[in-house]
Design a protein around this motif. Structure first.
Motif, PDB file in Angstrom:
ATOM      1  N   TYR A  73      55.886 -22.990   1.296  1.00 54.41           N
ATOM      2  CA  TYR A  73      56.359 -21.952   2.213  1.00 54.41           C
ATOM      3  C   TYR A  73      57.634 -22.359   2.954  1.00 54.41           C
ATOM      4  CZ  TYR A  73      51.582 -20.585   1.327  1.00 54.41           C
ATOM      5  OH  TYR A  73      50.407 -20.253   0.717  1.00 54.41           O
ATOM      6  N   PHE A  87      60.100 -21.637   7.822  1.00 57.76           N
ATOM      7  CA  PHE A  87      58.894 -21.342   7.050  1.00 57.76           C
ATOM      8  C   PHE A  87      58.779 -19.846   6.812  1.00 57.76           C
ATOM      9  CE2 PHE A  87      57.739 -25.615   8.079  1.00 57.76           C
ATOM     10  CZ  PHE A  87      56.898 -26.009   7.056  1.00 57.76           C
ATOM     11  N   ASP A  88      58.275 -19.483   5.650  1.00 59.02           N
ATOM     12  CA  ASP A  88      58.072 -18.084   5.265  1.00 59.02           C
ATOM     13  C   ASP A  88      56.738 -17.601   5.849  1.00 59.02           C
ATOM     14  OD1 ASP A  88      58.006 -15.608   4.106  1.00 59.02           O
ATOM     15  OD2 ASP A  88      58.242 -16.322   2.047  1.00 59.02           O
ATOM     16  N   ARG A  91      54.791 -14.637   4.188  1.00 58.50           N
ATOM     17  CA  ARG A  91      54.105 -15.024   2.948  1.00 58.50           C
ATOM     18  C   ARG A  91      52.870 -15.872   3.250  1.00 58.50           C
ATOM     19  NH1 ARG A  91      56.756 -18.390  -1.866  1.00 58.50           N
ATOM     20  NH2 ARG A  91      55.958 -20.014  -0.553  1.00 58.50           N
ATOM     21  N   ILE A  92      52.968 -16.750   4.237  1.00 60.01           N
ATOM     22  CA  ILE A  92      51.799 -17.540   4.651  1.00 60.01           C
ATOM     23  C   ILE A  92      50.686 -16.586   5.078  1.00 60.01           C
ATOM     24  CG2 ILE A  92      50.872 -19.170   6.339  1.00 60.01           C
ATOM     25  CD1 ILE A  92      53.648 -20.447   6.506  1.00 60.01           C
TER      26      ILE A  92
END
Length: 122
Positions: A73, A87-88, A91-92
């Motif tokens: 991520y 950090f994405d 998406r996490i």
């Protein structure tokens, strides 16, 4: 959770304690604190199964975020200093919603940014 704010769900109490649990031998101490806080805030009884599930979520996030630039991520640095954009987070959230359907979405939405802050930015 910000100092002075009252948690409104048992999950916030539990995750607010577990987020600072870094070793497996801290479990007894964490569980005692959780029991005390649940009573203090009158947020229901202590449920070991619930704590174990939330600990599994926390451990998974802690391990993944702790991988830093090797995390799936991690998007790369977006400036001179570490930031949430590294950090994405959306998406996490999607992945953890699917992985932990027993946990209310709003609790995961609250906890993921808190975990990124604690395990990456601090």
């Amino acid at each position: 959770m910000a100092k002075g704010s009252k948690p409104d769900t048992p999950e916030k109490v539990i995750l607010g304690v577990l987020v600072y649990e870094f070793r497996s031998d801290d479990h007894e101490k964490s569980e005692a604190i959780i029991k005390k806080r649940l009573r203090y805030y009158k947020l229901g009884p202590y449920e070991q199964e619930r704590v174990d599930l939330l600990r599994k979520l926390k451990d998974s996030l802690q391990k993944e975020i702790g991988r830093l630039h090797r995390s799936t991520y991690y998007l790369g640095s977006h400036g001179r200093y570490a930031g949430m954009k590294d950090f994405d987070v959306p998406r996490i959230l999607d992945v953890y919603f699917a992985e932990f359907p027993e946990i209310d979405r709003s609790q995961i939405e609250w906890f993921v940014p808190f975990a990124v802050f604690t395990y990456y930015l601090r």
